[in-house]
Design a protein around this motif. Structure first.
Motif, short mmCIF file in Angstrom:
data_model
loop_
_atom_site.label_atom_id
_atom_site.label_comp_id
_atom_site.label_asym_id
_atom_site.label_seq_id
_atom_site.Cartn_x
_atom_site.Cartn_y
_atom_site.Cartn_z
N THR A 57 0.82 -1.43 0.48
CA THR A 57 -0.11 -0.20 0.03
C THR A 57 0.90 1.53 -0.33
O THR A 57 1.37 1.07 0.65
N TYR A 59 1.31 5.77 -0.26
CA TYR A 59 0.76 7.37 0.17
C TYR A 59 1.79 8.02 -0.31
O TYR A 59 3.07 7.92 -0.44
N TYR A 60 1.33 8.67 -0.49
CA TYR A 60 1.96 9.85 -1.70
C TYR A 60 1.43 11.69 -0.73
O TYR A 60 0.42 11.77 -0.60
N LYS A 65 2.45 13.85 -5.98
CA LYS A 65 1.51 12.73 -6.56
C LYS A 65 1.60 12.83 -8.08
O LYS A 65 1.72 14.52 -8.41
N TYR A 106 0.77 6.35 7.78
CA TYR A 106 0.14 7.22 6.26
C TYR A 106 -0.52 8.02 6.37
O TYR A 106 -0.37 8.69 5.21
N GLU A 107 -0.84 8.65 7.83
CA GLU A 107 -0.96 9.94 7.58
C GLU A 107 0.22 11.03 8.15
O GLU A 107 0.42 12.46 7.61
#
Length: 126
Positions: A57, A59-60, A65, A106-107
């Motif tokens: 998984t 996240y960016y 992005k 992920y935060e």
């Protein structure tokens, strides 16, 4: 002894590309997520991207992005950050870090990350 060792930083022109690597050793990281952070002079450290070691998984941060891609090589215990279309504002020291999957890694809160590399300088000339 846990070690995260970054490499691949350097000087590049605006619009160019770089690939950062982070080699992890010293423990089993399968229950961890790997994050990339950066810190520019006079600014706070900010989350750039992260990837779960278990299920990939990703996240960016909004600012990267579509330009940056995080990936990993399981057998080599190495995480990568491919940076394309670099801008002057991407200039910073980039850090690799590891956070337990049980956190809200992920935060992008640096306090969730237990282990940190020494950082590698990325300079984008305008």
């Amino acid at each position: 002894q846990v070690q995260l060792v970054e490499s691949g930083g350097g000087l590049v022109q605006t619009g160019g590309s770089l690939r950062l690597s982070c080699a992890a050793s010293g423990r089993n990281f399968r229950t961890y997520a790997m994050g990339w952070f950066r810190q520019a002079p006079g600014k706070d450290r900010e989350f750039v991207a992260g990837i779960s070691w278990s299920d990939s998984t990703k996240y960016y941060a909004d600012s990267v992005k579509g330009r940056f891609t995080v990936s990993k090589h399981n057998a080599k215990y190495t995480v990568y950050l491919q940076m394309n279309s670099l801008k002057h504002e991407d200039t910073a020291v980039y850090y690799c870090a590891a956070a337990p999957l049980s956190t809200t890694w992920y935060e992008g809160d640096a306090y969730d990350y237990d282990y940190w590399g020494q950082g590698t300088q990325v300079t984008v000339s305008s």
